[in-house]
Every structure is written in structure tokens, then in C-alpha cells.
Design a protein around this motif. Sequence first.
Motif, PDB file in Angstrom:
ATOM      1  N   ALA A  96      24.163 -45.137 -12.276  1.00 32.71           N
ATOM      2  CA  ALA A  96      24.015 -46.579 -12.447  1.00 32.71           C
ATOM      3  C   ALA A  96      24.552 -46.993 -13.805  1.00 32.71           C
ATOM      4  O   ALA A  96      24.352 -46.297 -14.806  1.00 32.71           O
ATOM      5  CB  ALA A  96      22.548 -46.977 -12.322  1.00 32.71           C
ATOM      6  N   LYS A 106      16.485 -47.896 -11.000  1.00 36.11           N
ATOM      7  CA  LYS A 106      17.158 -47.064 -10.005  1.00 36.11           C
ATOM      8  C   LYS A 106      17.007 -45.581 -10.324  1.00 36.11           C
ATOM      9  O   LYS A 106      16.846 -44.743  -9.425  1.00 36.11           O
ATOM     10  CB  LYS A 106      18.638 -47.456  -9.907  1.00 36.11           C
ATOM     11  N   GLU A 152      17.115 -43.470  -6.887  1.00 35.44           N
ATOM     12  CA  GLU A 152      18.231 -44.054  -6.148  1.00 35.44           C
ATOM     13  C   GLU A 152      19.570 -43.645  -6.749  1.00 35.44           C
ATOM     14  O   GLU A 152      20.616 -43.822  -6.120  1.00 35.44           O
ATOM     15  CB  GLU A 152      18.106 -45.581  -6.131  1.00 35.44           C
ATOM     16  N   VAL A 212      24.973 -52.415 -11.754  1.00 34.38           N
ATOM     17  CA  VAL A 212      23.752 -53.220 -11.859  1.00 34.38           C
ATOM     18  C   VAL A 212      23.961 -54.307 -12.910  1.00 34.38           C
ATOM     19  O   VAL A 212      24.884 -54.233 -13.724  1.00 34.38           O
ATOM     20  CB  VAL A 212      22.537 -52.345 -12.240  1.00 34.38           C
TER      21      VAL A 212
END
Length: 249
Positions: free
Chosen positions: A109, A148, A153, A139
Motif C-alpha cells: 500500500a 490495510k 490486506e 490509498v
Amino acid sequence: MTITFLIAPDFSPERFAGWHMLNTALQRRSGVHLHLVTPATAHEQSEVMATGQADLVYANPFDAVDMIRTQGYVPFARPAQRFDEMVIATGSESGVATVEDLRPGCRIALTENRDVKLIGLRLLEPADLAESHIEWVHVDSYQAAARKAIKGEVEAAFFLADAYASLTKLTRSHLRVLVESAIHDISHVLLAHPRLAGDLAAIEKAFLGIGQIQGDVELLDALGFPHGFEVMSQEQAEFMIDLMDTLLD
């Protein structure tokens, strides 16, 4: 005359009030009217820049390179003793213990902060990971990147070091730092459009004077710049640009 002062959209939300405090102090001390612009995303920043109305810019190093080289902006100051380092972190429950544990196809991320991505790719070299080996998860904020990672994730997340440090203690307790950069030569930069030549001396003096008046401690604390600002010469800017070029190679 009103001067537009644009701030790169990569500061932590709690610093918002600090930039407004700074803008007020600069106007009072320079006698120049400043209109503060704080775009929420890199896309919004690009839209403002495209209008050609950004007179003063607090730019991240990646954007500063282009602005100095192709648009003629003049570097004149930067936060003192404040360098742009970055952190790669994973969730505390993750099976990833070191950078070398990251494998091709891993999810990372990140925000739109391109210099953070640039430095992060260098820090991933021990894992033999190139940009094409990674599934990038974009993001809007570092807080979202942290969520996340904590939820599993993504296998890791990229953070500006200052932004990571500003996460709540609870959030950081659910993250594990894999590596932090220590370059010490890359920083955000204050840039002035060439059309400000007549007003730059007063503006520069106002910036460099922040921290020298009683009551400035609160302002600097709100900004997260405890040492205020220092001069950045063209030569120092060129050195940083050369370093950025090296990272890009």
C-alpha cells in the motif's frame, strides 16, 4: 497583490492548523498577503500547478526537481534538520519479519507521494523486487495504508517517516517496521516562482525568522518543525536533484 502559497498534500492531518498559523505569521512579518492552498491529493495539486498560479510552493523533493529544472522555480529555504526518510512496515500479525520475506506478487500500500515510492524501491533491493514485481495498492492517506497493513490486506505499506511517527500509539502497536531509510540529504523544499523576485527577500526573511520570536515555539510544534527553517541554496538544491537522479537510475 496576493501571493498563492501551495502546500504539498503529504502532511499529517494534525499539521493543518500549523500551516494556517504559519501563513498568518508570514503575512504579518513580511507585509505580503498570502493565500494558502492545501490540496488534498497530488491530483488536486497538479490541477493548481497547471493554472500557473502557484507563487510559493512547499514541494516534496520529487516535484521540486521538475519545478526547478523545467519551470524555473527558485529554491530558497527548507525545514531545518528535517529530512524526508521513509518507513516500510507490515502488520504486527503478519508473517513478514524482514524485507527479504517479501516475494514477487506481494501487495504494498502507498499514497501518491512519489519520492516515498522511489526511496522504498531502493530499500526493497535486498528482496530482489523491482516495481513490476509488486501489486501496488493505492490509498488516499497514510492512515489508510496502516489500516490495510493491520488487516492483512497488504503485505507491507510505504510511509513518510514523519507520517508514520504521527500515527497514534495504538495504530503503531499493530504495525512492525521492516526498514527505515537514513539518507539525510532529501527534503521538502520551499520554492518561489521567478515572478516573485521583487518580494522574495521579504518572504525569505519572514520564513527564516520563524522561531526567533516569543510564541513561535507553539507554531513550530504545530508544524512539526522544531528547528524552524534554514536557507537552501541553488547549489544544495542541485545536489539533491543529482541524488534523486541517482535513485531513479
